[in-house]
Design an enzyme around this catalytic site. Structure first.
Site, PDB file in Angstrom:
ATOM      1  CB  CYS A  81      -0.972   0.271   1.028  1.00 44.04           C
ATOM      2  SG  CYS A  81      -2.074   1.335   1.005  1.00 44.04           S
ATOM      3  CB  CYS A 199      -2.620   3.810  -6.512  1.00 42.79           C
ATOM      4  SG  CYS A 199      -3.610   2.562  -5.732  1.00 42.79           S
TER       5      CYS A 199
END
Length: 250
Positions: A81, A199
């Protein structure tokens, strides 16, 4: 002599569906030409909305995940993440990697640790990027945090696009092929590298080689950079077919 099998451990947000598809896809593709083999093992941290508050709460669970994965004797740990790390303050990936590595040492199985945030920075530096343009799925305030984090590492972000999707499950459902058009709205003049997905939840792998060929710049994603650094930490050739310049093996 049988090829060695490496166990890939991933610490994954509970709502993430992309890291467990794109990283295995890259390493499975690599198996078609290289001798090493891979298995994949995950532990999950609760997170549904990509907000600073949920990201901070999720990060606190990463230690538990590291403990669970070290029980499986994985060969490398990936913290999947990027924005959770970058939202915690500049250069936080160094602290996070050291903290999780210390957990593996305490458990008697020292394991190299990669964070997608640190891997993106390392991948850009490997390509000698001084200026980049990037696409992010985040709301604009979180994209700003990512830009500030990257720029604190000495890399200028010349332009960015925020898709402004707050629901992390919905980010994982976005069409990677849409990026072949979305990126065209970026100003690429002066950029050394294009980050097609900053991301690890925004799918982009299929589009990376297509966009790289079209725009003439090296194209990376957070997942591509994470795979690159995992291979480095394992002491393996950093080659994956059709995954862009960073994973060309050169």
């Amino acid at each position: 002599m049988a090829a060695r099998t490496y166990r890939i451990g991933q610490i994954v947000p509970s709502s993430n569906t992309t890291m467990e598809t794109e990283i295995p896809a890259m390493l499975r593709a690599r198996e078609m030409t290289e001798p090493e083999r891979f298995t994949f093992h995950s532990s999950r941290m609760r997170m549904k909305k990509v907000t600073k508050e949920e990201l901070e709460a999720m990060d606190q669970a990463s230690g538990r995940c590291a403990l669970e994965l070290v029980d499986a004797r994985v060969d490398v740990l990936g913290y999947a993440c990027l924005v959770a790390i970058m939202s915690m303050g500049k250069a936080y990936h160094c602290q996070a990697e050291a903290r999780l590595h210390d957990i593996t040492i305490a458990e008697g199985h020292p394991t190299p640790v990669v964070t997608s945030a640190g891997a993106l920075v390392a991948g850009l530096k490997a390509l000698k990027a001084r200026k980049i343009a990037m696409v992010a799925p985040y709301l604009k305030p979180l994209t700003r945090l990512v830009i500030e984090y990257i720029e604190a590492e000495g890399i200028q972000v010349t332009d960015s696009i925020s898709l402004e999707v707050a629901d992390n499950v919905e980010v994982g459902r976005l069409d990677p092929w849409a990026l072949t058009k979305i990126y065209r709205d970026l100003k690429l003049d002066g950029a050394d590298v294009l980050v097609l997905s900053s991301c690890v939840q925004l799918p982009s792998l299929a589009a990376v080689p297509v966009v790289e060929k079209e725009c003439g710049l090296p194209v990376v994603s957070a997942a591509v950079c994470t795979t690159y650094q995992m291979l480095q930490r394992l002491g393996l050739k950093t080659y994956v077919p059709d995954a862009g310049s960073l994973l060309s093996g050169t």
